[in-house]
Scaffold this motif. Structure first.
Motif, PDB file in Angstrom:
ATOM      1  N   UNK A 447      -4.342   4.764 -17.229  1.00  0.00           N
ATOM      2  CA  UNK A 447      -5.491   3.838 -17.590  1.00  0.00           C
ATOM      3  C   UNK A 447      -6.667   3.879 -16.718  1.00  0.00           C
ATOM      4  N   UNK A 450      -9.659   6.305 -17.565  1.00  0.00           N
ATOM      5  CA  UNK A 450      -9.957   6.238 -18.731  1.00  0.00           C
ATOM      6  C   UNK A 450     -10.996   4.726 -18.678  1.00  0.00           C
ATOM      7  N   UNK A 451     -10.553   3.906 -17.782  1.00  0.00           N
ATOM      8  CA  UNK A 451     -11.158   2.689 -17.773  1.00  0.00           C
ATOM      9  C   UNK A 451     -11.536   2.544 -16.010  1.00  0.00           C
ATOM     10  N   UNK A 454     -13.984  -1.847 -12.804  1.00  0.00           N
ATOM     11  CA  UNK A 454     -14.226  -3.348 -13.011  1.00  0.00           C
ATOM     12  C   UNK A 454     -13.153  -3.897 -14.442  1.00  0.00           C
ATOM     13  N   UNK A 455     -12.931  -3.057 -15.282  1.00  0.00           N
ATOM     14  CA  UNK A 455     -12.392  -3.048 -16.316  1.00  0.00           C
ATOM     15  C   UNK A 455     -10.743  -3.397 -16.117  1.00  0.00           C
ATOM     16  N   UNK A 457      -9.729  -4.703 -13.449  1.00  0.00           N
ATOM     17  CA  UNK A 457      -9.675  -6.089 -12.518  1.00  0.00           C
ATOM     18  C   UNK A 457      -9.468  -7.051 -13.702  1.00  0.00           C
ATOM     19  N   UNK A 458     -10.641  -6.937 -14.829  1.00  0.00           N
ATOM     20  CA  UNK A 458     -10.626  -7.831 -15.828  1.00  0.00           C
ATOM     21  C   UNK A 458      -9.144  -7.979 -16.654  1.00  0.00           C
ATOM     22  N   UNK A 459      -8.695  -6.810 -16.908  1.00  0.00           N
ATOM     23  CA  UNK A 459      -7.416  -6.701 -17.535  1.00  0.00           C
ATOM     24  C   UNK A 459      -6.224  -7.429 -16.742  1.00  0.00           C
ATOM     25  N   UNK A 461      -6.889  -9.741 -14.502  1.00  0.00           N
ATOM     26  CA  UNK A 461      -7.213 -11.231 -14.517  1.00  0.00           C
ATOM     27  C   UNK A 461      -6.377 -11.917 -15.677  1.00  0.00           C
TER      28      UNK A 461
END
Lengths: 481, 481
Positions: A447, A450-451, A454-455, A457-459, A461
């Motif tokens: 992951x 490819x992410x 920020x993304x 962290x969002x996941x 969260x």
């Protein structure tokens, strides 16, 4: 959970077992090793499962009771549907307890006027197909494992399959969900509304979450009218780029009646005829690439075959298509589809094969294929790419067969290295390294490639908001911190 | 924020202003009262806006800088698109700072092969329509305010409109999003993939979130082929139940070519002819209910009108349809649509009107209409319900006109009481009290009447995970704790 001693864990599991038996009776627990075994086997043998026992609740209330006890005792839970996943999402290990939905198979309230059906998570996909068919409707998600895949797993992996071009993924078929949350509470989001904007649309969080945010227990699925006629064409084209031009022409002419647009390379046609020599070959001379085109029509009166033939004639005149066969019967349509369906199995004639579950933006497929092929050959000169699949969705099965005469085991030993080279090209094109099969344990550590942070962290969260103790299908979907 | 003294707030706002000017220049700030005024006006005068100034960033980086400063200084931010919202979501008050996206109007990368387009949040809907049209494609979301509504607002409210039956809501048109998070970080989810299962699908969280989780700055929108022909019929039916039977017949025959199915009551036909006497009336004798049916066809060759007429003939023979008119030209199709489009405006001839933005499961519409009508009449005997709209989506505009000769102001004064009576029926049918227009400030306190504590907790968990300080469009969408 790594800091918990084995002894503490064993005692917690014993306490958990006692609590379940006391609450629900011993009938929900399966611990006979012979009956346990099928739940723990992963079909490609990439993961070796173990579990103290399997829990088989009969309804949502029982799922809730189980999860509540597990939360209290901090027992990690792995939900499982039909056990057809390919990324290790559903296989328990390291003291995880398996929660199987295979007893919750009800298909209720087939609603013709509302074009929807309410099903339990353990309902088998082909049974849902039959229930829809019985009232003259269709459930449009279909895939090879439809005889064993269960609705909960299909939802939790946002399954794709052969109907995506016309009908979308599993996500697009869902009106409402019921979910047992990681603390055992039941979320009743079983709504059947086509327009509803009351707060956040929570169902989308659970679709494709691979059971890491809770256990899907029921769903309201949309049904669609059943097509009456299928017309299928197989055409020869010079390159993926000309195939893409043809796709635009077909889309403009057939719109949503275009229900499949599948790319097949010359080597794909060749291996099918080697693997099954009695397969009828559509072309006198094998073209560099072939495309299988399907048009579905809802009415006998709709002259879709005429439209298909008109567009093909125009494409032929413009030099886009070199050769074309259009089915004149359902039998001929099936023969053409068979070539496409034999692709995977026929690759065996070339020896070992390294696979990639990738997608890129539709318009980038030709450039992606050229670069990914070059990248694969740079890793293993002489390797033979056999890229085929859903051009209309940008989802190509980028499979690489071993060089002629190479050692199969040595070739497969370079799986990760080959993946990395191909995924690098996928990333450059803004593509996905997990298009249809999900992340599971297999790809969680990819992951961060490819992410961005920020993304991720969002996941995290989202995960922390719903499962702060990290007990729902732990170690799947998200990388370790 | 209520504990912050006015003095502290004033000083924080001054500091915020200085920080923005220092960072981005004064050009992003608008504080001339005359130029500020249009941003603060709510079109139904239900909310009276105020703001120290309006911020008008030119790109995503500027939005990010603004939100970062606001987060640091704990300044609440209200994002605004075209200011067409009907629930108070976009109107700043109480010291909130308005962030307008109206300078970010770029429509870039119209991608024909990939059938998608990348747009900034401030792009106006009708401009997106034109950009798609210019390449022979269509963006299918359309609504009355298309000349002012902006993409970011349409995404943040998951807008509906007249194309939902065939194409779905705004949510269904979105491939990727870019969002400035409440801490100012930029999430780049601008993907153009049709198949992508890498972790949680975060974009769905922001669609319909009314700006409470971040500011949508860009989106990748799907485009679809443009229909070439429209056939429209207006038919008379006995009741909503017979209309529903006709809907099932039309769905089975036309499938996805059925692009509108709109219900109109007899009183609706009557007020249109009183309001615009030169409107051509389709029926010699006004039936109890009328239905407008639209079939869209992508090819001139498709004989959709024949199919439409065949089904209507069958329905007539079965006593389902009493009378029918089928358009013979685009002009006639427009005339029939005009009746439907004049419904809202024509209600003025009956005096005041209390409105409900509700939906129920499609199959429940007839029972809902009967009970909601009884409930409305129990509150105000003699009131005249004028229910009309999207039967195919279960989304009926349940508008109640005042009793003949009643006092308009006194009637409108009972708005909340009437809403409560109608919403009680909506709840019994598992419906939505915010089908198309969202929650905003208007309905936030109604959420606990339609969502249980589990779901409210889940929503709060999402809000806290993304906006722990509660600064993004505060007081919208969620009830106060």
């Amino acid at each position: 959970m790594s800091e918990v001693s084995t002894e503490t864990r064993t005692s917690a599991i014993a306490e958990f077992r006692n609590a379940i038996v006391g609450h629900l009776g011993s009938d929900v627990i399966l611990d006979d090793p012979d009956r346990l075994a099928p739940y723990l086997i992963e079909r490609r043998s990439l993961y070796h499962g173990s579990a103290p026992f399997v829990l088989r609740p009969r309804d949502t209330a029982e799922v809730s009771a189980i999860v509540r006890h597990a939360a209290r005792l901090e027992i990690p839970i792995v939900p499982q549907g039909g056990n057809t996943g390919l990324v290790g999402g559903q296989i328990p290990m390291d003291g995880e307890v398996l929660l199987s939905l295979d007893r919750m198979t009800a298909i209720a309230d087939v609603n013709v006027d509302g074009s929807c059906v309410t099903v339990e998570a353990g309902a088998i996909l082909s049974d849902v197909h039959e229930a829809a068919d019985a009232v003259g409707l269709m459930f449009p998600v279909s895939l090879a494992s439809k005889g064993s895949a269960r609705i909960g797993g299909l939802i939790s992996t946002n399954a794709g399959g052969v109907g995506v071009l016309a009908y979308g993924n599993m996500r697009d078929q869902i009106l409402g969900l019921e979910v047992v949350l990681p603390d055992g509470r039941i979320w009743n989001g079983l709504r059947a509304l086509h327009k509803d904007n009351v707060g956040y649309d929570l169902k989308h969080l659970f679709i494709g979450a691979e059971g890491t945010l809770g256990v899907v227990t029921r769903a309201v699925l949309k049904l669609v009218p059943k097509p009456h006629v299928l017309d299928v064409a197989m055409v020869g084209v010079e390159s993926p780029a000309t195939a893409l031009t043809l796709l635009s022409m077909m889309r403009a002419a057939l719109a949503d009646a275009l229900t499949a647009f599948e790319l097949i390379p010359a080597i794909g046609l060749e291996i099918v005829s080697r693997h099954k020599p009695d397969t009828r070959q559509p072309f006198a001379e094998t073209p560099p690439w072939a495309v299988l085109i399907e048009a579905s029509t809802f009415l006998p009166e709709r002259p879709m075959r005429d439209v298909l033939e008109q567009v093909l004639m125009r494409a032929y005149e413009q030099g886009i298509v070199s050769d074309a066969v259009v089915s004149q019967s359902l039998g001929e349509a099936r023969e053409l589809w068979q070539i496409r369906e034999l692709m995977s199995e026929s690759q065996g004639v070339l020896g070992g094969s390294i696979k990639h579950d990738v997608s890129v933006p539709v318009a980038e497929v030709p450039a992606f294929l050229a670069e990914a092929t070059a990248a694969a050959l740079a890793v293993i000169p002489g390797a033979r790419p056999v890229p085929f699949g859903h051009l209309g969705d940008g989802n190509i099965h980028f499979n690489i067969s071993q060089p002629e005469g190479a050692d199969k085991a040595a070739f497969l030993g370079r799986w990760a290295e080959m993946n990395e080279a191909v995924h690098a090209v996928v990333r450059r094109y803004g593509g996905s390294i997990a298009a249809e099969h999900g992340v599971g344990r297999m790809k969680r550590d990819l992951l961060p490639t490819v992410r961005d942070e920020v993304e991720l962290d969002m996941m995290r969260a989202v995960k922390d908001a719903f499962d702060p103790k990290g007990l729902m299908n732990p170690g799947r979907l998200l990388p370790a911190r």
